[in-house]
Design a protein around this motif. Structure first.
Motif, short mmCIF file in Angstrom:
data_model
loop_
_atom_site.label_atom_id
_atom_site.label_comp_id
_atom_site.label_asym_id
_atom_site.label_seq_id
_atom_site.Cartn_x
_atom_site.Cartn_y
_atom_site.Cartn_z
N THR A 1 0.82 -1.22 0.00
CA THR A 1 0.00 0.00 0.00
C THR A 1 0.85 1.27 0.00
O THR A 1 0.39 2.32 -0.41
N SER B 1 0.37 7.18 10.99
CA SER B 1 0.10 5.79 11.36
C SER B 1 -0.77 5.69 12.61
O SER B 1 -0.54 6.39 13.60
N ASP B 2 -1.77 4.82 12.56
CA ASP B 2 -2.55 4.52 13.76
C ASP B 2 -1.95 3.34 14.50
O ASP B 2 -2.16 3.17 15.70
N LEU C 1 11.49 -7.61 9.48
CA LEU C 1 10.71 -7.48 10.71
C LEU C 1 9.80 -8.71 10.75
O LEU C 1 8.97 -8.89 9.86
N ILE D 1 -6.93 9.75 6.97
CA ILE D 1 -5.82 9.60 7.91
C ILE D 1 -5.97 10.66 9.01
O ILE D 1 -6.72 11.62 8.87
C1 LIG Z 1 -5.22 5.37 0.92
C2 LIG Z 1 -4.47 4.89 2.14
C3 LIG Z 1 -5.01 5.13 3.40
C4 LIG Z 1 -4.35 4.69 4.55
N1 LIG Z 1 -4.89 4.95 5.77
C5 LIG Z 1 -4.23 4.59 6.89
C6 LIG Z 1 -4.75 4.89 8.19
O1 LIG Z 1 -5.83 5.47 8.35
N2 LIG Z 1 -4.03 4.49 9.27
C7 LIG Z 1 -2.84 3.83 9.15
O2 LIG Z 1 -2.24 3.49 10.19
N3 LIG Z 1 -2.33 3.52 7.94
C8 LIG Z 1 -3.00 3.87 6.81
N4 LIG Z 1 -2.49 3.53 5.58
C9 LIG Z 1 -1.38 2.55 5.50
C10 LIG Z 1 0.03 3.13 5.61
O3 LIG Z 1 0.11 4.43 5.06
C11 LIG Z 1 1.05 2.23 4.91
O4 LIG Z 1 0.78 2.28 3.51
C12 LIG Z 1 1.02 0.78 5.31
O5 LIG Z 1 1.00 0.66 6.69
C13 LIG Z 1 2.24 0.02 4.74
O6 LIG Z 1 2.10 -1.37 4.94
P1 LIG Z 1 2.30 -2.41 3.74
O7 LIG Z 1 2.18 -3.77 4.31
O8 LIG Z 1 1.38 -2.10 2.61
O9 LIG Z 1 3.83 -2.12 3.34
P2 LIG Z 1 4.54 -2.08 1.89
O10 LIG Z 1 4.00 -0.94 1.08
O11 LIG Z 1 4.55 -3.41 1.26
O12 LIG Z 1 6.03 -1.73 2.37
C14 LIG Z 1 6.33 -0.47 2.94
C15 LIG Z 1 7.81 -0.44 3.35
O13 LIG Z 1 8.04 -1.28 4.46
C16 LIG Z 1 9.03 -2.28 4.16
N5 LIG Z 1 8.55 -3.51 4.82
C17 LIG Z 1 7.28 -3.99 4.79
N6 LIG Z 1 7.18 -5.08 5.57
C18 LIG Z 1 8.42 -5.30 6.09
C19 LIG Z 1 8.95 -6.28 7.00
N7 LIG Z 1 8.18 -7.25 7.53
N8 LIG Z 1 10.26 -6.20 7.32
C20 LIG Z 1 11.05 -5.21 6.82
N9 LIG Z 1 10.60 -4.26 5.97
C21 LIG Z 1 9.30 -4.29 5.62
C22 LIG Z 1 9.09 -2.35 2.63
O14 LIG Z 1 10.36 -2.73 2.15
C23 LIG Z 1 8.77 -0.91 2.26
O15 LIG Z 1 9.94 -0.12 2.34
C24 LIG Z 1 -3.12 3.98 4.42
C25 LIG Z 1 -2.57 3.73 3.16
C26 LIG Z 1 -3.23 4.18 2.02
C27 LIG Z 1 -2.62 3.89 0.67
#
Ligand SMILES: Cc1cc2nc3c(=O)[nH]c(=O)nc-3n(C[C@H](O)[C@H](O)[C@H](O)COP(=O)(O)OP(=O)(O)OC[C@H]3O[C@@H](n4cnc5c(N)ncnc54)[C@H](O)[C@@H]3O)c2cc1C
Length: 255
Positions: A33, A117-118, A159, A185
């Motif tokens: 995301t 982040s929440d 992680l 957010i």
């Molecule tokens: C439209 C929208 C609305 C959102 N609203 C909210 C909200 O209201 N509240 C909230 O808290 N968040 C919200 N988010 C989510 C937040 O912004 C991040 O996008 C999300 O938490 C990232 O998680 P992911 O698993 O998709 O990570 P990815 O996009 O897959 O990875 C993100 C980064 O983390 C690294 N990474 C991921 N997992 C690991 C791991 N296990 N070990 C080491 N490195 C790692 C990756 O290499 C990359 O650099 C929203 C996102 C979007 C797009």
């Protein structure tokens, strides 16, 4: 250009994932995301970790263990979380953009710890530990220490798990998110957990990343909390507005 990926791997074993991420020019992909929105990025080896056996919530007598690829929706639907940790459940219901909950992972959320982040402020007041692993070592770090030194762990580390002590929820607790709508957010978010002789307070939607207000936890002073939070202006609301709201929320907790 969005992201140009030369090779895409989806390992099923943690050992294989660690081998891949130990190589130069590799990048972990979880729920995508955040990474999926990247622009002008060239990645030689993209390592998708969503096939690893890291989507779980487990418990023993002392702790709960949340695997890194557990999504926010998985957590919300998990019976251990629903029945035994209603605080976590109700806080995560405030995670905006419902569709995103089914993709965003716990590991990705903690790793990025964006300002809004929440997940991070919630885990901070629960005094969560972050378990990270690489090909050669394992480390268990308090979430704040992990975030302070995150630069060290960007390459070669995965992680793996978040660990939360079961009695970490104290006797009183709250998570508040102020946003324009339930999909948005946070304009400001804040959480606290109070025990008989301690309080933990965190605040998010500030410049940088969410933080614990450790000095204010000791002083129990509103002025210290506002100073320590170092809130800021952005295109949505002013620093003054954020300070007023935080002061009002905190006045019920530490005044
Ligand atoms: C439209 C929208 C609305 C959102 N609203 C909210 C909200 O209201 N509240 C909230 O808290 N968040 C919200 N988010 C989510 C937040 O912004 C991040 O996008 C999300 O938490 C990232 O998680 P992911 O698993 O998709 O990570 P990815 O996009 O897959 O990875 C993100 C980064 O983390 C690294 N990474 C991921 N997992 C690991 C791991 N296990 N070990 C080491 N490195 C790692 C990756 O290499 C990359 O650099 C929203 C996102 C979007 C797009």
């Amino acid at each position: 250009m969005g992201i140009y990926i030369e090779k895409f791997y989806s390992p099923q074993k943690i050992r294989d994932a660690l081998d891949l991420i130990s190589e130069n020019d590799s990048k972990i992909l979880a729920g995508s995301t955040s990474l999926g929105k990247a622009k002008n990025m060239k990645i030689k080896k993209m390592v998708n970790i969503m096939k690893l056996p890291l989507s779980y919530v487990k418990e023993d007598e002392k702790n709960i263990y949340i695997g890194a690829t557990t999504t926010i929706q998985d957590l919300l639907e998990n019976p251990i979380i629903q029945n035994k940790f209603p605080f976590i459940h109700s806080a995560l219901l405030k995670f905006g953009a419902w569709g995103i909950r089914t993709m965003a992972t716990v590991g990705g959320s903690v790793f990025t710890s964006f300002s809004w982040s929440d997940v991070t402020p919630l885990f901070m007041v629960l005094d969560a530990k972050v378990f990270i692993i690489s090909k050669n070592e394992e480390r268990l770090l308090p979430i704040d220490n992990f975030l302070d030194d995150k630069g060290e762990y960007i390459n070669g580390y995965l992680l793996k798990e978040i660990i939360i002590e079961k009695d970490g929820c104290g006797v009183e607790r709250e998570f508040k998110k102020i946003a324009l709508s339930s999909f948005d957010i946070a304009l400001l978010n804040f959480a606290y957990v109070k025990g008989n002789d301690f309080i933990r307070i965190s605040v998010g939607a500030r410049p940088g990343r969410p933080i614990r207000l450790k000095q204010a936890e000791k002083d129990r002073s509103l002025d210290t909390a506002i100073r320590e939070a170092k809130l800021g202006d952005d295109f949505r609301v002013t620093k003054t507005w954020r300070e007023k709201v935080l002061r009002s929320l905190l006045s019920e907790v530490i005044a």
